[in-house]
Design a protein around this motif. Structure first.
Motif, PDB file in Angstrom:
ATOM      1  N   MET A   1       0.839  -1.196   0.000  1.00 48.68           N
ATOM      2  CA  MET A   1       0.000   0.000   0.000  1.00 48.68           C
ATOM      3  C   MET A   1       0.880   1.254   0.000  1.00 48.68           C
ATOM      4  SD  MET A   1      -3.048  -1.160   2.610  1.00 48.68           S
ATOM      5  CE  MET A   1      -3.718   0.484   2.786  1.00 48.68           C
ATOM      6  N   LYS A   2       1.914   1.255   0.844  1.00 50.08           N
ATOM      7  CA  LYS A   2       2.837   2.402   0.878  1.00 50.08           C
ATOM      8  C   LYS A   2       3.503   2.592  -0.476  1.00 50.08           C
ATOM      9  CE  LYS A   2       4.251   2.335   5.715  1.00 50.08           C
ATOM     10  NZ  LYS A   2       5.339   1.953   6.614  1.00 50.08           N
ATOM     11  N   TYR A   3       3.980   1.477  -1.058  1.00 50.44           N
ATOM     12  CA  TYR A   3       4.664   1.534  -2.341  1.00 50.44           C
ATOM     13  C   TYR A   3       3.751   2.129  -3.426  1.00 50.44           C
ATOM     14  CZ  TYR A   3       6.937   0.026  -6.637  1.00 50.44           C
ATOM     15  OH  TYR A   3       7.511  -0.001  -7.882  1.00 50.44           O
ATOM     16  N   GLY A   4       2.535   1.624  -3.522  1.00 48.76           N
ATOM     17  CA  GLY A   4       1.602   2.094  -4.542  1.00 48.76           C
ATOM     18  C   GLY A   4       1.226   3.556  -4.364  1.00 48.76           C
ATOM     19  N   GLU A   5       1.031   3.967  -3.107  1.00 44.07           N
ATOM     20  CA  GLU A   5       0.662   5.351  -2.841  1.00 44.07           C
ATOM     21  C   GLU A   5       1.845   6.289  -3.088  1.00 44.07           C
ATOM     22  OE1 GLU A   5      -1.093   5.114   1.059  1.00 44.07           O
ATOM     23  OE2 GLU A   5      -2.991   4.376   0.234  1.00 44.07           O
ATOM     24  N   GLN A   6       3.057   5.863  -2.746  1.00 41.30           N
ATOM     25  CA  GLN A   6       4.236   6.691  -3.008  1.00 41.30           C
ATOM     26  C   GLN A   6       4.478   6.848  -4.504  1.00 41.30           C
ATOM     27  OE1 GLN A   6       7.367   4.772  -0.766  1.00 41.30           O
ATOM     28  NE2 GLN A   6       6.915   5.940   1.083  1.00 41.30           N
ATOM     29  N   ARG A   7       4.175   5.811  -5.257  1.00 41.48           N
ATOM     30  CA  ARG A   7       4.311   5.895  -6.715  1.00 41.48           C
ATOM     31  C   ARG A   7       3.220   6.762  -7.315  1.00 41.48           C
ATOM     32  NH1 ARG A   7       3.958   1.466 -10.483  1.00 41.48           N
ATOM     33  NH2 ARG A   7       4.466   3.041 -12.020  1.00 41.48           N
ATOM     34  N   GLY A   8       2.147   6.979  -6.570  1.00 38.92           N
ATOM     35  CA  GLY A   8       1.054   7.811  -7.053  1.00 38.92           C
ATOM     36  C   GLY A   8       0.110   7.104  -8.006  1.00 38.92           C
ATOM     37  N   VAL A   9       0.100   5.778  -7.969  1.00 37.51           N
ATOM     38  CA  VAL A   9      -0.747   5.031  -8.899  1.00 37.51           C
ATOM     39  C   VAL A   9      -2.042   4.542  -8.265  1.00 37.51           C
ATOM     40  CG1 VAL A   9       1.135   4.285 -10.389  1.00 37.51           C
ATOM     41  CG2 VAL A   9       0.488   2.864  -8.450  1.00 37.51           C
ATOM     42  N   VAL A  10      -2.139   4.629  -6.946  1.00 34.71           N
ATOM     43  CA  VAL A  10      -3.331   4.101  -6.283  1.00 34.71           C
ATOM     44  C   VAL A  10      -3.555   4.839  -4.973  1.00 34.71           C
ATOM     45  CG1 VAL A  10      -2.122   2.285  -5.008  1.00 34.71           C
ATOM     46  CG2 VAL A  10      -4.514   1.965  -5.595  1.00 34.71           C
ATOM     47  N   GLU A  11      -4.811   4.884  -4.590  1.00 31.53           N
ATOM     48  CA  GLU A  11      -5.174   5.393  -3.274  1.00 31.53           C
ATOM     49  C   GLU A  11      -6.169   4.393  -2.693  1.00 31.53           C
ATOM     50  OE1 GLU A  11      -7.227   9.377  -1.749  1.00 31.53           O
ATOM     51  OE2 GLU A  11      -5.519   9.718  -3.083  1.00 31.53           O
ATOM     52  N   PHE A  12      -5.737   3.658  -1.704  1.00 35.54           N
ATOM     53  CA  PHE A  12      -6.587   2.627  -1.121  1.00 35.54           C
ATOM     54  C   PHE A  12      -7.638   3.256  -0.213  1.00 35.54           C
ATOM     55  CE2 PHE A  12      -2.771   0.217  -2.219  1.00 35.54           C
ATOM     56  CZ  PHE A  12      -3.342  -0.871  -2.864  1.00 35.54           C
ATOM     57  N   GLU A  13      -8.823   2.688  -0.230  1.00 31.42           N
ATOM     58  CA  GLU A  13      -9.928   3.141   0.610  1.00 31.42           C
ATOM     59  C   GLU A  13     -10.089   2.173   1.776  1.00 31.42           C
ATOM     60  OE1 GLU A  13     -11.669   5.933  -0.060  1.00 31.42           O
ATOM     61  OE2 GLU A  13     -10.478   6.284  -1.862  1.00 31.42           O
ATOM     62  N   ALA A  14     -10.705   2.653   2.849  1.00 28.83           N
ATOM     63  CA  ALA A  14     -10.951   1.803   4.018  1.00 28.83           C
ATOM     64  C   ALA A  14     -11.912   0.669   3.674  1.00 28.83           C
ATOM     65  CB  ALA A  14     -11.506   2.641   5.157  1.00 28.83           C
ATOM     66  N   THR A  15     -12.724   0.865   2.644  1.00 28.95           N
ATOM     67  CA  THR A  15     -13.715  -0.154   2.279  1.00 28.95           C
ATOM     68  C   THR A  15     -13.152  -1.222   1.346  1.00 28.95           C
ATOM     69  OG1 THR A  15     -14.454   1.251   0.457  1.00 28.95           O
ATOM     70  CG2 THR A  15     -15.660   1.427   2.541  1.00 28.95           C
ATOM     71  N   ASP A  16     -11.916  -1.060   0.894  1.00 32.54           N
ATOM     72  CA  ASP A  16     -11.299  -2.074   0.033  1.00 32.54           C
ATOM     73  C   ASP A  16     -11.045  -3.346   0.835  1.00 32.54           C
ATOM     74  OD1 ASP A  16     -11.237  -0.231  -2.008  1.00 32.54           O
ATOM     75  OD2 ASP A  16      -9.118   0.249  -1.767  1.00 32.54           O
ATOM     76  N   SER A  17     -11.426  -4.484   0.271  1.00 34.86           N
ATOM     77  CA  SER A  17     -11.191  -5.752   0.975  1.00 34.86           C
ATOM     78  C   SER A  17      -9.723  -6.133   0.856  1.00 34.86           C
ATOM     79  CB  SER A  17     -12.062  -6.855   0.376  1.00 34.86           C
ATOM     80  OG  SER A  17     -11.577  -7.234  -0.900  1.00 34.86           O
ATOM     81  N   SER A  18      -9.280  -6.992   1.750  1.00 34.30           N
ATOM     82  CA  SER A  18      -7.877  -7.427   1.697  1.00 34.30           C
ATOM     83  C   SER A  18      -7.612  -8.205   0.412  1.00 34.30           C
ATOM     84  CB  SER A  18      -7.514  -8.247   2.930  1.00 34.30           C
ATOM     85  OG  SER A  18      -8.271  -9.418   2.988  1.00 34.30           O
ATOM     86  N   ASN A  19      -8.603  -8.931  -0.091  1.00 37.94           N
ATOM     87  CA  ASN A  19      -8.421  -9.671  -1.340  1.00 37.94           C
ATOM     88  C   ASN A  19      -8.181  -8.722  -2.510  1.00 37.94           C
ATOM     89  OD1 ASN A  19      -8.715 -12.092  -0.028  1.00 37.94           O
ATOM     90  ND2 ASN A  19     -10.819 -12.430  -0.670  1.00 37.94           N
ATOM     91  N   GLU A  20      -8.906  -7.600  -2.535  1.00 36.94           N
ATOM     92  CA  GLU A  20      -8.708  -6.604  -3.591  1.00 36.94           C
ATOM     93  C   GLU A  20      -7.315  -5.990  -3.488  1.00 36.94           C
ATOM     94  OE1 GLU A  20     -13.151  -4.768  -4.383  1.00 36.94           O
ATOM     95  OE2 GLU A  20     -12.045  -4.104  -2.601  1.00 36.94           O
ATOM     96  N   LYS A  21      -6.905  -5.686  -2.266  1.00 33.21           N
ATOM     97  CA  LYS A  21      -5.582  -5.104  -2.050  1.00 33.21           C
ATOM     98  C   LYS A  21      -4.491  -6.077  -2.489  1.00 33.21           C
ATOM     99  CE  LYS A  21      -7.033  -2.277   1.861  1.00 33.21           C
ATOM    100  NZ  LYS A  21      -6.975  -2.141   3.321  1.00 33.21           N
ATOM    101  N   ILE A  22      -4.644  -7.336  -2.114  1.00 35.22           N
ATOM    102  CA  ILE A  22      -3.658  -8.363  -2.464  1.00 35.22           C
ATOM    103  C   ILE A  22      -3.517  -8.470  -3.972  1.00 35.22           C
ATOM    104  CG2 ILE A  22      -3.280 -10.875  -2.500  1.00 35.22           C
ATOM    105  CD1 ILE A  22      -4.380 -10.813   0.436  1.00 35.22           C
ATOM    106  N   GLU A  23      -4.637  -8.522  -4.680  1.00 32.24           N
ATOM    107  CA  GLU A  23      -4.578  -8.660  -6.138  1.00 32.24           C
ATOM    108  C   GLU A  23      -3.945  -7.421  -6.771  1.00 32.24           C
ATOM    109  OE1 GLU A  23      -7.135  -9.829 -10.082  1.00 32.24           O
ATOM    110  OE2 GLU A  23      -8.130  -9.885  -8.135  1.00 32.24           O
ATOM    111  N   TYR A  24      -4.335  -6.233  -6.313  1.00 31.84           N
ATOM    112  CA  TYR A  24      -3.782  -5.012  -6.891  1.00 31.84           C
ATOM    113  C   TYR A  24      -2.274  -4.923  -6.641  1.00 31.84           C
ATOM    114  CZ  TYR A  24      -3.163  -0.375  -8.621  1.00 31.84           C
ATOM    115  OH  TYR A  24      -2.727   0.681  -9.356  1.00 31.84           O
ATOM    116  N   ILE A  25      -1.868  -5.198  -5.407  1.00 28.36           N
ATOM    117  CA  ILE A  25      -0.441  -5.118  -5.058  1.00 28.36           C
ATOM    118  C   ILE A  25       0.351  -6.145  -5.862  1.00 28.36           C
ATOM    119  CG2 ILE A  25       1.235  -5.484  -3.198  1.00 28.36           C
ATOM    120  CD1 ILE A  25      -1.003  -4.327  -1.292  1.00 28.36           C
ATOM    121  N   TYR A  26      -0.173  -7.356  -5.967  1.00 29.24           N
ATOM    122  CA  TYR A  26       0.498  -8.396  -6.748  1.00 29.24           C
ATOM    123  C   TYR A  26       0.704  -7.933  -8.187  1.00 29.24           C
ATOM    124  CZ  TYR A  26       1.054 -12.510  -9.672  1.00 29.24           C
ATOM    125  OH  TYR A  26       1.510 -13.385 -10.621  1.00 29.24           O
ATOM    126  N   ARG A  27      -0.354  -7.449  -8.807  1.00 29.11           N
ATOM    127  CA  ARG A  27      -0.275  -7.031 -10.220  1.00 29.11           C
ATOM    128  C   ARG A  27       0.651  -5.819 -10.393  1.00 29.11           C
ATOM    129  NH1 ARG A  27      -2.878 -10.667 -12.982  1.00 29.11           N
ATOM    130  NH2 ARG A  27      -4.801 -11.545 -12.189  1.00 29.11           N
TER     131      ARG A  27
END
Length: 78
Positions: free
Chosen positions: A19-45
């Motif tokens: 999450m830190k990596y993606g936000e520092q790159r400026g490509v994503v902003e995670f929401e509190a309502t995002d499930s862990s499965n969604e986060k895992i898939e996005y981070i993996y990709r």
């Protein structure tokens, strides 16, 4: 696929680091309502896209295998 000793904790760290990596790159902003499965898939990709981890064959991509890959990646982070 051999399960890691503390895989659950490593997956939690991987989500945190990813999450830190993606936000520092400026490509994503995670929401509190995002499930862990969604986060895992996005981070993996994202990590595969940035060539930080090796991609799995597309027919082997699942939540379990993505979690495992992220756990391995997190174990190598400082």
């Amino acid at each position: 696929m051999k399960k890691l000793k503390n895989e659950k904790e490593l997956v939690k760290k991987a989500i945190e680091y990813g999450m830190k990596y993606g936000e520092q790159r400026g490509v994503v902003e995670f929401e509190a309502t995002d499930s862990s499965n969604e986060k895992i898939e996005y981070i993996y990709r994202l990590l595969v896209h940035d060539k930080l981890i090796q991609p799995l064959p597309e027919d082997q991509v699942s939540q379990v295998t993505m979690k495992h890959k992220l756990a391995i990646w997190a174990s190598k982070q400082k």
